[in-house]
Design an enzyme around this catalytic site. Sequence first.
Site, PDB file in Angstrom:
ATOM      1  CG  HIS A   1     -17.299 -55.856  49.149  1.00  0.00           C
ATOM      2  ND1 HIS A   1     -18.184 -56.344  49.705  1.00  0.00           N
ATOM      3  CD2 HIS A   1     -17.416 -55.126  47.943  1.00  0.00           C
ATOM      4  CE1 HIS A   1     -19.176 -56.266  48.517  1.00  0.00           C
ATOM      5  NE2 HIS A   1     -18.802 -55.371  47.556  1.00  0.00           N
TER       6      HIS A   1
ATOM      7  CG  HIS B   1     -12.304 -48.269  53.932  1.00  0.00           C
ATOM      8  ND1 HIS B   1     -11.120 -48.841  53.679  1.00  0.00           N
ATOM      9  CD2 HIS B   1     -13.417 -49.187  53.933  1.00  0.00           C
ATOM     10  CE1 HIS B   1     -11.338 -50.112  53.560  1.00  0.00           C
ATOM     11  NE2 HIS B   1     -12.463 -50.458  53.781  1.00  0.00           N
TER      12      HIS B   1
ATOM     13  NE  ARG C   1       3.390 -60.070  58.068  1.00  0.00           N
ATOM     14  CZ  ARG C   1       3.209 -59.667  56.861  1.00  0.00           C
ATOM     15  NH1 ARG C   1       3.766 -58.726  56.329  1.00  0.00           N
ATOM     16  NH2 ARG C   1       2.614 -60.774  56.113  1.00  0.00           N
ATOM     17  NE  ARG C   2      -3.999 -54.311  57.438  1.00  0.00           N
ATOM     18  CZ  ARG C   2      -5.039 -54.526  56.453  1.00  0.00           C
ATOM     19  NH1 ARG C   2      -4.296 -53.999  55.037  1.00  0.00           N
ATOM     20  NH2 ARG C   2      -6.260 -54.670  56.228  1.00  0.00           N
TER      21      ARG C   2
ATOM     22  N   GLY D   1       3.970 -58.623  48.207  1.00  0.00           N
ATOM     23  CA  GLY D   1       2.918 -58.269  49.367  1.00  0.00           C
ATOM     24  C   GLY D   1       2.018 -59.377  49.193  1.00  0.00           C
TER      25      GLY D   1
ATOM     26  CE  LYS E   1     -15.475 -52.920  52.754  1.00  0.00           C
ATOM     27  NZ  LYS E   1     -14.365 -52.521  52.121  1.00  0.00           N
TER      28      LYS E   1
END
Length: 373
Positions: A326, A101, A135-136, A207, A82
Amino acid sequence: MSSSPHLWLRAEVKPSEHRAALTPTACKELINLGFKISVESSTDPKTKRCYSDEDYKSVGCDIVAKGSWPSAPRDTYIVGLKELPEEDTSPLTHKHIYFGHCYKGQGGWRELLRRFKSGDGMLLDMEFLIDADGRRVAAFGYMAGYTGAFVGLDVWIFHQLGNATAYPPLNAYPNEEELFNYLKPRFDEAKVACGRAPTVLVMGALGRCGTGACDFFVKAGIPEGNIKRWDLEETKKGGPFPEILDVDIFVNCIYLSKPIPPFVTQEMLDSENRALSVVVDVSCDTSNPHNPIPFADKNTTFDEPTFTINPKDGSGKPVHVVTIDHLPTLLPKESSDRYAADLLPTMQGLKEEGHPVWARAIELYHKKVEEAQ
């Protein structure tokens, strides 16, 4: 890239964040391949990593002081999950691997990217580490949906049991078994009080994130007939969707990649016959200008998990909104183990010059930096 990369696992500073991008198991494999790994000590109860300092030390990692990453050698990769400390706005001189982000127009995106540019550093954003098919390579999506569904159900339970106060603070669970030991008796009591199990709608159900949400609801004992699974086919006509008002719990699990019409608006919540009482925005695009749940415009936290929207005329039940960004840290070990195992092959690729996943991440970083100027 380097034949012996140095990774620096920083301590997280976000309150209630307990996950780790690299587990001791992953670190051991990387060290065996010639990586050097420094791990910042993490002992603060509010942000304590789910694996101990000793767990990392035992596999060959060097334990260093919390927050010491700015003094790491310039060629070190700083790894986290984060955000960086908010009070620091100084130039960033390292390559950072974390969830920045800042690539979808979120609040503060320009300022963060300018810090990287001014320090000659680089953001290799975990959200955009993708394979040749786009794709991740690793994602917390499944566990985000799974834990988000838990919070949504528990908020519903809390209010079905007659509580008129705000939903209380959340704490991480040591494992999934403990979470269900807490949930099951409360759910049984709530079903008696309500006379039925809740109805739920999961948006983006096909997903990773939506699959996790649906799997949780099934495991929790919600009848299959009470679970509406919506994806592209159900939403192709475009929102808003009044059907969302007909369920007790709405869980948004979509990946927002382009502007779309809203799914549900605050004005719709004034409907007289609304069943909806809990909204969980797992996607959590609160600062995105194209947020499909416009009233979910601020983040909630583990200390204050919900905010409430009341109908304008004062009648009807409130809607309790969850926008925690999160959620997987509710089950930090399971979440970390899944993520680190998926990420490991890509981390190994730091030894290879021109590794395609990292090459794409570098290219995207330079594109976004240009947009930020």
